[in-house]
Design an enzyme around this catalytic site. Structure first.
Site, PDB file in Angstrom:
ATOM      1  N   GLY A  21       0.799  -1.211   0.000  1.00  0.00           N
ATOM      2  CA  GLY A  21       0.000   0.000   0.000  1.00  0.00           C
ATOM      3  C   GLY A  21       0.834   1.265   0.000  1.00  0.00           C
ATOM      4  O   GLY A  21       0.521   2.232  -0.687  1.00  0.00           O
ATOM      5  N   ARG A  44       2.843  11.230  -9.437  1.00  0.00           N
ATOM      6  CA  ARG A  44       2.341  11.518  -8.084  1.00  0.00           C
ATOM      7  C   ARG A  44       3.238  10.928  -6.994  1.00  0.00           C
ATOM      8  O   ARG A  44       2.784  10.634  -5.897  1.00  0.00           O
ATOM      9  CB  ARG A  44       0.909  11.001  -7.916  1.00  0.00           C
ATOM     10  CG  ARG A  44      -0.100  11.664  -8.824  1.00  0.00           C
ATOM     11  CD  ARG A  44      -1.468  11.014  -8.732  1.00  0.00           C
ATOM     12  NE  ARG A  44      -2.437  11.706  -9.570  1.00  0.00           N
ATOM     13  CZ  ARG A  44      -3.525  12.325  -9.129  1.00  0.00           C
ATOM     14  NH1 ARG A  44      -3.785  12.337  -7.834  1.00  0.00           N
ATOM     15  NH2 ARG A  44      -4.349  12.916  -9.951  1.00  0.00           N
ATOM     16  N   ARG A  88      -0.812  -8.415  -3.743  1.00  0.00           N
ATOM     17  CA  ARG A  88      -0.797  -7.410  -2.671  1.00  0.00           C
ATOM     18  C   ARG A  88       0.001  -7.967  -1.509  1.00  0.00           C
ATOM     19  O   ARG A  88      -0.218  -9.106  -1.064  1.00  0.00           O
ATOM     20  CB  ARG A  88      -2.223  -7.084  -2.227  1.00  0.00           C
ATOM     21  CG  ARG A  88      -2.303  -6.393  -0.874  1.00  0.00           C
ATOM     22  CD  ARG A  88      -3.656  -5.785  -0.609  1.00  0.00           C
ATOM     23  NE  ARG A  88      -3.907  -5.624   0.812  1.00  0.00           N
ATOM     24  CZ  ARG A  88      -3.310  -4.720   1.593  1.00  0.00           C
ATOM     25  NH1 ARG A  88      -2.400  -3.921   1.087  1.00  0.00           N
ATOM     26  NH2 ARG A  88      -3.615  -4.643   2.881  1.00  0.00           N
ATOM     27  N   GLU A 187      -8.718  -5.636   6.208  1.00  0.00           N
ATOM     28  CA  GLU A 187      -7.822  -4.744   5.479  1.00  0.00           C
ATOM     29  C   GLU A 187      -8.677  -3.941   4.505  1.00  0.00           C
ATOM     30  O   GLU A 187      -9.893  -3.901   4.656  1.00  0.00           O
ATOM     31  CB  GLU A 187      -6.668  -5.523   4.826  1.00  0.00           C
ATOM     32  CG  GLU A 187      -7.068  -6.726   4.001  1.00  0.00           C
ATOM     33  CD  GLU A 187      -7.426  -6.340   2.570  1.00  0.00           C
ATOM     34  OE1 GLU A 187      -6.533  -6.096   1.762  1.00  0.00           O
ATOM     35  OE2 GLU A 187      -8.652  -6.298   2.258  1.00  0.00           O
ATOM     36  N   MET A 188      -8.085  -3.312   3.495  1.00  0.00           N
ATOM     37  CA  MET A 188      -8.871  -2.359   2.714  1.00  0.00           C
ATOM     38  C   MET A 188      -8.710  -2.485   1.201  1.00  0.00           C
ATOM     39  O   MET A 188      -9.176  -1.613   0.475  1.00  0.00           O
ATOM     40  CB  MET A 188      -8.494  -0.923   3.130  1.00  0.00           C
ATOM     41  CG  MET A 188      -8.809  -0.587   4.574  1.00  0.00           C
ATOM     42  SD  MET A 188      -8.410   1.123   5.006  1.00  0.00           S
ATOM     43  CE  MET A 188      -9.648   2.008   4.057  1.00  0.00           C
ATOM     44  N   SER A 211      -0.716  -6.820  11.816  1.00  0.00           N
ATOM     45  CA  SER A 211       0.077  -5.781  12.475  1.00  0.00           C
ATOM     46  C   SER A 211      -0.559  -5.271  13.761  1.00  0.00           C
ATOM     47  O   SER A 211       0.095  -4.588  14.550  1.00  0.00           O
ATOM     48  CB  SER A 211       0.290  -4.605  11.520  1.00  0.00           C
ATOM     49  OG  SER A 211      -0.955  -4.072  11.104  1.00  0.00           O
ATOM     50  N   ASP A 212      -1.839  -5.584  13.974  1.00  0.00           N
ATOM     51  CA  ASP A 212      -2.531  -5.187  15.198  1.00  0.00           C
ATOM     52  C   ASP A 212      -3.731  -6.102  15.355  1.00  0.00           C
ATOM     53  O   ASP A 212      -4.071  -6.865  14.437  1.00  0.00           O
ATOM     54  CB  ASP A 212      -2.965  -3.722  15.149  1.00  0.00           C
ATOM     55  CG  ASP A 212      -3.917  -3.449  13.999  1.00  0.00           C
ATOM     56  OD1 ASP A 212      -5.127  -3.388  14.239  1.00  0.00           O
ATOM     57  OD2 ASP A 212      -3.457  -3.321  12.841  1.00  0.00           O
TER      58      ASP A 212
END
Length: 243
Positions: A21, A44, A88, A187-188, A211-212
């Site tokens: 990400g 960008r 990913r 997740e997203m 991660s958490d």
């Protein structure tokens, strides 16, 4: 050949792309795996690195945060640059007592609260699932992973995740219901990646480090722990990229 978001020329992006990400994490992955890689786009500030690993071509670029951002890049990679597979490699929050911080999730499928997936086939609730060949390669590679050096475990799970549109505000009742149905992480991005890949008959996989944890609040690994944990997921993602 350039798109509004990628300026690479034809042939400058490999058939396999690793996609974290965070753009800075993409830079670190490229430096770790391909020190001689070329930067072929940096629109960008999102650099696309292309090189080789063990003689096989590979590109690394970031997706940004959330399904809309990933969808832009994945669509352009598949449609314009003829990318065949995107993996990913990111992070997820733990949802279930069956998973711990530091574990790795190979996302078998991705539930979602996003309307993006429902629009793929009108009238059908599309099942966003990973590509079997990539899952098999990642699972095989997981058999050779060493344990984490600090004794935290670092188990590897093959299970569904949930991809949410919002980072904050996970209702406790939803967390409980998802966990009861075997979902291990939140997740997203994965659901959008799986849906876009399926619509183009391409391959996709998400490999996420926990991660958490949403149940007990455990998180805040040290920077050293985060990088060591992340390298384990990266090993599996690379195996899938070059399956």
């Amino acid at each position: 050949m350039a798109t509004p978001h990628i300026s690479a020329a034809a042939g400058q992006i490999a058939p396999a792309v690793l996609m974290p990400g965070d753009p800075r994490r993409a830079d670190r992955i490229a430096a770790l795996l391909m020190p001689e890689a070329s930067v072929v786009s940096e629109v960008r500030g999102n650099r696309v690195h292309t090189g080789t690993v063990n003689g096989q071509p590979l590109s690394v670029m970031a997706s940004g945060m959330g399904m809309p951002s990933l969808a832009i890049y994945a669509t352009e990679l598949f449609d314009v640059y003829d990318v065949q597979r995107i993996i990913r490699v990111g992070t997820a929050g733990g949802l279930s007592p069956d998973v711990a911080v530091g574990d790795v999730l190979i996302a078998l499928g991705a539930h979602t609260d996003s309307a993006m997936i429902d629009r793929l086939i009108p009238g059908i609730h599309f099942s966003a699932v990973a590509s079997y060949e990539l899952i098999a390669a990642a699972v095989t590679a997981s058999h050779d992973l060493p344990p984490l050096p600090d004794g935290r475990g670092g188990s590897v799970h093959v299970a569904p995740v949930v991809s949410r549109d919002g980072f904050y505000g996970n209702p406790p009742a939803e967390i409980e219901a998802l966990a009861a149905h075997g979902t291990l992480g939140v997740e997203m991005e994965a659901a959008a990646l799986y849906g876009i890949a399926a619509s183009r008959r391409r391959q996709a996989l998400a490999v996420c480090t926990v991660s958490d944890h949403l149940l007990d609040g455990s998180a805040d690994l040290s920077p050293e722990q985060r990088e060591k944990d992340f390298e384990r997921a990266l090993t599996l993602a690379l195996a899938a990229a070059h399956a």
